[in-house]
Design a protein around this motif. Structure first.
Motif, PDB file in Angstrom:
ATOM      1  N   GLN A   1       0.830  -1.196   0.000  1.00  0.00           N
ATOM      2  CA  GLN A   1       0.000   0.000   0.000  1.00  0.00           C
ATOM      3  C   GLN A   1       0.870   1.253   0.000  1.00  0.00           C
TER       4      GLN A   1
ATOM      5  N   CYS B   1      -3.071   0.365  -3.880  1.00  0.00           N
ATOM      6  CA  CYS B   1      -2.867  -0.974  -3.346  1.00  0.00           C
ATOM      7  C   CYS B   1      -2.466  -1.929  -4.463  1.00  0.00           C
TER       8      CYS B   1
ATOM      9  N   TRP C   1     -11.201  -2.988   0.427  1.00  0.00           N
ATOM     10  CA  TRP C   1     -10.719  -1.852   1.199  1.00  0.00           C
ATOM     11  C   TRP C   1     -11.488  -1.754   2.516  1.00  0.00           C
TER      12      TRP C   1
ATOM     13  N   PRO D   1     -11.698  -3.117  11.761  1.00  0.00           N
ATOM     14  CA  PRO D   1     -11.836  -2.587  10.398  1.00  0.00           C
ATOM     15  C   PRO D   1     -13.276  -2.663   9.901  1.00  0.00           C
TER      16      PRO D   1
ATOM     17  N   LEU E   1      -6.984   4.575   9.672  1.00  0.00           N
ATOM     18  CA  LEU E   1      -6.054   3.691   8.976  1.00  0.00           C
ATOM     19  C   LEU E   1      -6.847   2.994   7.871  1.00  0.00           C
ATOM     20  N   TYR E   2      -6.389   3.102   6.641  1.00  0.00           N
ATOM     21  CA  TYR E   2      -7.074   2.474   5.512  1.00  0.00           C
ATOM     22  C   TYR E   2      -6.288   1.232   5.112  1.00  0.00           C
ATOM     23  N   LEU E   3      -6.973   0.113   5.150  1.00  0.00           N
ATOM     24  CA  LEU E   3      -6.352  -1.177   4.893  1.00  0.00           C
ATOM     25  C   LEU E   3      -6.858  -1.767   3.588  1.00  0.00           C
TER      26      LEU E   3
ATOM     27  N   GLY F   1      -1.298  -0.809   5.483  1.00  0.00           N
ATOM     28  CA  GLY F   1      -2.218   0.300   5.670  1.00  0.00           C
ATOM     29  C   GLY F   1      -1.640   1.654   5.325  1.00  0.00           C
TER      30      GLY F   1
ATOM     31  N   ARG G   1      -2.085   5.509   6.810  1.00  0.00           N
ATOM     32  CA  ARG G   1      -2.626   6.337   7.894  1.00  0.00           C
ATOM     33  C   ARG G   1      -2.977   7.691   7.325  1.00  0.00           C
TER      34      ARG G   1
ATOM     35  N   GLY H   1      -0.705  -3.079   9.816  1.00  0.00           N
ATOM     36  CA  GLY H   1      -1.628  -3.968   9.123  1.00  0.00           C
ATOM     37  C   GLY H   1      -1.942  -5.219   9.919  1.00  0.00           C
TER      38      GLY H   1
END
Lengths: 112, 113
Positions: free
Chosen positions: A6, A23, A34, A43, A88-90, A106, A108, B42
């Motif tokens: 990412q 990603c 996502w 999440p 936080l985007y995973l 992730g 941030r 993660g």
């Protein structure tokens, strides 16, 4: 064997701006999902892409949009950023079989 | 929609002690995933359970799936400081081989040396 990659790792944006997160899935995986993770929470699913189309979507507004490219990589776009979008985007990839979802480290995002 | 509840929300143990984290679903579990997360990082895949009664182990971590109780447990034997982190359970609804993972709120584990 590279896992899920990412970029960027950290990002600071101003309220009202737009942001794009990227990603690259694990080798052999064709599905990208996502997630948004706020501090202290699990999440939350945003959407999933398969064969360059959005296959499933969670309870997120249209300000959140995405794209999947022919090489299976994906982008998450968020327009008109709000302070509450800070999280936080995973990204998670899978191959359509029940063999587990592999997550990236992730991005941030901080909205000020 | 499916909801997962984890207990306890946080856990503090002395190194060497055993511990158990539970994950209870509001609906039938068709597949249950366990992940570990270091703060702000993660998710690291630990184990996936697919069948009722299934039990898997990796090093000192064992996970079980009780389909009838719609519950899974994660057990750590002889805990070490390296086990510290946030443990998350996740499930896919409806038995599909794809789709969104619904997560519990996480269990924060602290291991004191």
């Amino acid at each position: 064997d590279a896992g899920v990659t990412q970029s960027p790792t950290h990002l600071i944006k101003t309220r009202g701006q737009q942001v794009t997160l990227r990603c690259s899935p694990k080798s052999g995986h064709d599905t990208v999902s996502w997630y948004q993770q706020a501090l202290g929470q699990g999440p939350q699913f945003i959407f999933q892409y398969y064969e360059e189309e959005e296959r499933q979507r969670g309870n997120f507004p249209d300000r959140f949009s995405g794209h999947q490219f022919p090489n299976y990589s994906s982008e998450l776009n968020v327009n008109a950023l709000l302070l509450g979008d800070s999280a936080l985007y995973l990204c998670a990839s899978s191959n359509g079989q029940l063999r587990g979802y592999t997550f990236g480290s992730g991005t941030r995002l901080t909205v000020v | 929609s499916q909801e997962l509840e984890q207990s306890p929300q946080s856990l503090i143990v002395q190194e060497g002690k055993n511990l158990t984290i539970n994950c209870t679903s509001s609906k039938t579990l068709y597949g249950l995933y366990w992940y570990k997360q270091k703060y702000g990082e993660g998710l690291i895949f630990l184990m996936m359970l697919q069948k009722g009664g299934e039990e898997k182990s990796h090093e000192k971590i064992t996970a079980k799936l009780d389909e009838k109780k719609q519950q899974s447990s994660l057990h750590i034997t002889a805990s070490q400081p390296s086990h510290a982190g946030i443990y998350l359970c996740g499930a896919v609804a409806g038995g599909t081989s794809y789709g969104k993972l619904t997560f519990g709120q996480g269990t924060i584990l602290t291991v004191h040396p």
